[in-house]
Write a protein that holds these residues in place. Sequence first.
Motif, PDB file in Angstrom:
ATOM      1  N   GLU A 197       6.591   2.026  -8.579  1.00 56.84           N
ATOM      2  CA  GLU A 197       6.566   0.616  -8.936  1.00 56.84           C
ATOM      3  C   GLU A 197       7.342  -0.106  -7.837  1.00 56.84           C
ATOM      4  N   ASP A 216       6.887  -8.580  -9.182  1.00 53.60           N
ATOM      5  CA  ASP A 216       6.557  -7.683  -8.075  1.00 53.60           C
ATOM      6  C   ASP A 216       6.225  -8.475  -6.810  1.00 53.60           C
ATOM      7  N   LYS A 275       0.833  -1.206   0.000  1.00 49.11           N
ATOM      8  CA  LYS A 275       0.000   0.000   0.000  1.00 49.11           C
ATOM      9  C   LYS A 275       0.867   1.255   0.000  1.00 49.11           C
ATOM     10  N   SER A 328       2.370   1.710  -3.476  1.00 50.11           N
ATOM     11  CA  SER A 328       1.328   2.143  -4.400  1.00 50.11           C
ATOM     12  C   SER A 328       0.926   3.591  -4.130  1.00 50.11           C
ATOM     13  N   ASP A 329       0.703   3.929  -2.861  1.00 54.86           N
ATOM     14  CA  ASP A 329       0.287   5.283  -2.491  1.00 54.86           C
ATOM     15  C   ASP A 329       1.361   6.312  -2.816  1.00 54.86           C
TER      16      ASP A 329
END
Length: 123
Positions: A57, A79, A49, A52-53
């Motif tokens: 990448e 990933d 998170k 992503s936030d």
Amino acid sequence: MSEHIDATIYHNPRCSTSRNTLQLLRDKGIEPTIVKYLENPPTRAELAKMISDAGLEVRQAIRAKETVFAELNLADATDDQLLDAMVANPILIERPLVVTDLGVRLARPLQNILEILPADDAK
């Protein structure tokens, strides 16, 4: 005085960029929660998170120059494999990550965190 903002820094005291980021936060009147992530790593879900936030990448959030990166043959990892490796070996997590009410940024360069701090002229 700047408005109150909750901030957390995923900190490695041995890292000069991490120390400088902590000092910048304090210079802005923010006393963040300090998470020494080598001792208290985030969960896989928390890490995913944050990455992503931060608009990154997964590969941008891993320390590819760490010895363990090569030892684990992560150059062509997915990933999911990278996230698993980062949770199992928190030294691989790029630092420092800073989380505030306004977002998440990797402080590389240090000025990135200014994007998630209140404006200096906020009254």
